[in-house]
Design an enzyme around this catalytic site. Structure first.
Site, short mmCIF file in Angstrom:
data_model
loop_
_atom_site.label_atom_id
_atom_site.label_comp_id
_atom_site.label_asym_id
_atom_site.label_seq_id
_atom_site.Cartn_x
_atom_site.Cartn_y
_atom_site.Cartn_z
N LYS A 138 0.87 -1.17 0.00
CA LYS A 138 0.00 0.00 0.00
C LYS A 138 0.90 1.22 0.00
O LYS A 138 2.11 1.08 0.24
CB LYS A 138 -0.88 -0.01 1.26
CG LYS A 138 -0.08 -0.32 2.54
CD LYS A 138 -0.96 -0.46 3.78
CE LYS A 138 -1.69 -1.77 3.87
NZ LYS A 138 -3.13 -1.63 3.76
N THR B 49 -8.88 -1.18 0.61
CA THR B 49 -9.44 -2.15 -0.34
C THR B 49 -8.44 -3.27 -0.57
O THR B 49 -8.82 -4.36 -0.96
CB THR B 49 -9.79 -1.50 -1.70
OG1 THR B 49 -8.65 -0.74 -2.14
CG2 THR B 49 -11.01 -0.61 -1.59
N LYS C 73 -8.89 -7.50 -1.24
CA LYS C 73 -8.25 -8.30 -2.30
C LYS C 73 -7.54 -9.51 -1.69
O LYS C 73 -7.62 -10.62 -2.22
CB LYS C 73 -7.23 -7.45 -3.07
CG LYS C 73 -7.81 -6.24 -3.77
CD LYS C 73 -6.67 -5.32 -4.26
CE LYS C 73 -7.18 -3.94 -4.55
NZ LYS C 73 -6.09 -2.95 -4.68
C1 LIG Z 1 -5.72 -1.95 -3.91
C2 LIG Z 1 -4.54 -1.13 -4.18
C3 LIG Z 1 -4.18 -0.10 -3.30
C4 LIG Z 1 -4.94 0.19 -2.03
O1 LIG Z 1 -4.39 -0.57 -0.98
P1 LIG Z 1 -4.76 -0.27 0.54
O2 LIG Z 1 -4.13 -1.38 1.27
O3 LIG Z 1 -6.25 -0.31 0.62
O4 LIG Z 1 -4.21 1.05 0.88
C5 LIG Z 1 -3.05 0.65 -3.57
N1 LIG Z 1 -2.31 0.41 -4.66
C6 LIG Z 1 -2.61 -0.57 -5.52
C7 LIG Z 1 -1.74 -0.79 -6.71
C8 LIG Z 1 -3.74 -1.37 -5.32
O5 LIG Z 1 -4.04 -2.33 -6.20
#
Ligand SMILES: *Cc1c(COP(=O)(O)O)cnc(C)c1O
Length: 754
Positions: free
Chosen positions: A492, A599, A603
């Site tokens: 992240k 998010t 995933k």
């Molecule tokens: C999903 C995603 C994020 C968001 O990640 P968080 O853990 O929710 O902050 C950031 N960068 C990419 C490339 C992502 O696919």
């Protein structure tokens, strides 16, 4: 039949047989073919249309996703195989669009997919950045930034003849429209509208990502979020935002007019979603344009309020945009009289000074959004509750009916079907394909959680994905992973509130324990992916500390087999698609109350990782969904954290001095081992920051984190079947986190399309 037809088309687009054509030529042919197939699915525009305005669209590579959504992925794969070509190699040819940064931009991309999949009429509006945020690589254990190049002849964004005039600081420029077609899964085709200037000059970028910030005709759309630590940078951000919303608003009014709107009835033709505060100027801009069409100010305000809705993504005050009146007067003098009138209206609606728009000569963009839109939503239940109870309590008192929650989601097409084909096929073999469009069907997996064979297969799939990640890392960065280890991943954006530094302290602790003869229950590979904003010093120091620590581990033969740190360069969607399917333990360790939703957490869950997390953002809803036995929760609650901030009595030094384990870990940052491999300046600054500020309270959660992570590792090593069962329970309950569900809620409560 289908195959023959596709092959014929591809051959004709290549001008030669697929066997003779190069990968580049086939990629180009596929791009053209997919674009023409997508356009066939454009439908007549009827009723209200959504416009999702966002500074970011982190859409990821488009080829395989479009093939999946068009239902021809398997056909194309087979055709290529028959000609000795490989779809995976072609996917490698594609450059990932650099149009976003993190979760907010990825959310916008998932939403576009779901909107089209649900057959709703809705387009995106944004900017066509040439170099994105930046491309990250690591040099001497430091983050190095260069332009993230993605524009080429083989690009999904198609140039159009459409331009709109935009006034920037009194001078007119021409905003040109580019279009990326967005095809839903077995659904319609919508558009992502991206604006750019013809006058942009990429060659003004000197070394790294430096450029002359004053040359706006040449630089306006070069980078996303240009450095705003000086005045020129702040003005540049306002110029960018205004280009996006002015061109966007003109496009909206033109489209609605063509479809029969007389502007008075705009709400019957348009719904506008303002994604965080970057597009907030669309409110005064629409009022300005409606006035030009002969509509009185009062009515224009009413129309805009009916059409617009606002999503809040953060409660970090530094991210709630505020622009000095003087800056706006320079960049958008045409908007200032309107913003001043809106401030007067706001002050008439409430005599609470806190809800005014202009305060001490600063314009509060979020305040304007809440007053002059009909909906304000947070992005997870906890986040919305905090908005109502504390952060925006004055506004909630004024407009209780405007506030609502829309818990974020992710598109399962990209985050399961495309990125984890083995797991996807296995799930299909158990419960059929219904979950592709009806995510709640994943619950049928609960019938299989005690089936030894199913759990065994799940374990094999995870092993396979870990191997694939290893192959990818070897090729990309020359790094080899211990595939027998537990993979924990924290990927992240790098931010103190997300607390990569807490993970760092754990890793130091683990290292020191091993050195003292206390072996962990299982080897651990700790994987990070994170870009730090170029001007965010401490974030870069954390990256430096992690890279340096990684060196320390690597140099130590005895430690190496137990503990490894891997930093994936240039974390983006393509990297995420490789990393997430390989994860055992998903690190979601933000300070409670600070992560609006997250998010990434969704995933990982969907791909069968267990979450190690705080009760923050959507982690709370994940915990509710899976039950406490199937998640590892630790740390202070949001209530405790908010109280600590309110009392202002948190003292990092007290915690540091009273916990010998913590003190030992923190001091290791400036130990001889670290200083011999890292930079004294960076390491000392981080050490100092932690002891004297620790603004995001890692110290109070340190022990709980050690204990919980230790438990997770112990469980993982003791009973892999039990671990797999928990993973399957997580997958089974992931359905709620589909962005299809989120979009259905937005439509039901806010947009009312159809
Ligand atoms: C999903 C995603 C994020 C968001 O990640 P968080 O853990 O929710 O902050 C950031 N960068 C990419 C490339 C992502 O696919």
């Amino acid at each position: 039949m289908m195959n023959l037809e596709i092959e014929k088309q591809l051959t004709s687009l290549c001008g030669k047989t697929l066997k003779e054509a190069s990968n580049q030529e086939i990629y180009h042919a596929l791009l053209l073919y997919v674009q023409s197939e997508s356009k066939k699915k454009i439908q007549k525009e009827e009723g209200r249309k959504l416009y999702y305005i966002s500074a970011e669209f982190l859409i990821g590579k488009l080829l395989s996703n479009n093939l999946i959504n068009l239902g021809i992925y398997e056909d194309v794969k087979e055709i290529l195989n028959n000609s000795g070509k490989n779809l995976a190699d072609l996917e490698e040819m594609e450059l990932e669009p650099s149009l976003g940064n993190g979760g907010l931009g990825r959310l916008a991309a998932c939403f576009l997919d779901s909107i089209a999949t649900l057959n709703l009429l809705g387009d995106g509006i944004g900017l066509r950045y040439h170099f994105g945020l930046f491309h990250q690589n690591f040099k001497n254990n430091l983050q190095n930034e260069t332009p993230d190049i993605w524009l080429s002849d083989d690009c999904w964004a198609e140039k159009t003849d459409v331009t709109y005039p935009v006034m920037l600081a009194g001078k007119e420029v021409k905003a040109r429209l580019y279009t990326i077609y967005v095809t839903g899964y077995e659904g319609r085709t919508n558009r992502l509208n991206l604006f750019d200037l013809d006058t942009i000059d990429e060659s003004i970028v000197e070394e790294g990502i430096c450029f002359d910030k004053s040359k706006i005709l040449e630089n306006l759309t070069l980078f996303l979020y240009p450095d705003d630590s000086d005045e020129a940078g702040r003005l540049l951000r306002i110029y960018q935002q205004y280009l996006m919303v002015s061109a966007g608003a003109q496009l909206i009014l033109e489209e609605c007019h063509k479809r029969g709107s007389n502007y008075h009835d705009l709400k019957d033709y348009a719904a506008i979603q303002i994604n965080d505060t970057h597009p907030s100027m669309v409110i005064p801009e629409l009022i300005r344009l409606l006035e030009e069409k002969g509509i009185e100010f009062e009515e224009a305000v009413e129309i805009v309020e009916q059409v617009c809705a606002y999503t809040n993504h953060t409660i970090l005050s530094e991210a709630l945009e505020k622009w000095p009146v003087s800056s706006l007067e320079k960049v958008v003098p045409q908007l200032m009289p309107i913003i001043k009138k809106l401030d007067e209206v706001a002050r008439k609606r409430s005599d609470n000074e806190n809800t005014a728009i202009i305060l001490n000569d600063v314009v509060h963009m979020a305040h304007m959004d809440i007053h002059f839109s009909h909906s304000t939503n947070g992005v997870a239940q906890l986040h919305t509750d905090i908005l109502k109870e504390s952060e925006l309590a004055d506004f909630y008192a004024l407009y209780p009916d405007k506030f609502n929650n829309k818990t974020n989601g992710i598109t399962f097409r990209r985050w399961l079907i495309a990125c984890n084909p083995k797991l996807c096929a296995f799930i299909e073999s158990l419960i059929g394909k219904g979950f592709h469009k009806n995510a709640s069907e994943l619950e049928k997996l609960l019938d299989h959680v005690n089936d030894e064979k199913v759990l065994g297969e799940l374990i094999q799939i995870k092993k396979h994905n870990k191997h694939q990640l290893n192959v990818w890392m070897k090729k990309k960065q020359g790094i080899e992973l211990n595939e027998d280890a537990m993979f924990s991943i924290q990927s992240k954006r790098l931010h103190e509130y997300k607390r990569q530094q807490l993970n760092l302290l754990f890793l130091i602790h683990q290292y020191l324990e091993i050195k003292n003869g206390h072996k962990p229950s299982v080897p651990l590979v700790s994987i990070f992916g994170a870009k730090a904003a170029p001007a965010y010093t401490i974030a870069k120091d954390i990256i430096h500390a992690l890279l340096t620590l990684s060196n320390v581990f690597n140099e130590d033969e005895a430690v190496k087999k137990w503990l490894q740190i891997v930093m994936v360069e240039n974390y983006n969607v393509s990297a995420a698609e490789k990393m997430i399917p390989a994860c055992d333990l998903s690190e979601q360790i933000s300070l409670a109350s600070k992560e609006a939703s997250g998010t990434g957490n969704m995933k990982f869950m969907l791909n069968g990782a267990l979450t190690l997390g705080t009760m923050d953002g959507a982690n709370v809803e994940i915990a509710q969904a899976v039950g406490n036995d199937n998640i590892f929760i630790f740390g202070a609650s949001s209530k405790q954290v908010i109280e600590r901030y309110q009392k202002n009595d948190y003292c990092a030094l007290d915690w540091y001095e009273s916990d010998p384990n913590l003190k030992r870990a923190v001091d290791f940052i400036i130990s001889d081992e670290m200083l011999s491999m890292g930079n004294e300046e960076n390491l000392r600054r981080l050490h100092h920051e932690l002891i004297h500020k620790d603004w995001f309270q890692t110290f109070p959660d340190f022990n709980a984190y050690l204990v919980r992570k230790g438990q997770a590792m112990e469980e993982y090593s003791r009973d892999e079947k039990l671990w797999a069962k928990k993973a399957l329970i997580n997958i089974a309950h992931a359905g709620f986190f589909s962005s299809d569900r989120t979009i259905e809620e937005y439509n039901r409560d806010i947009w009312h399309l159809h």
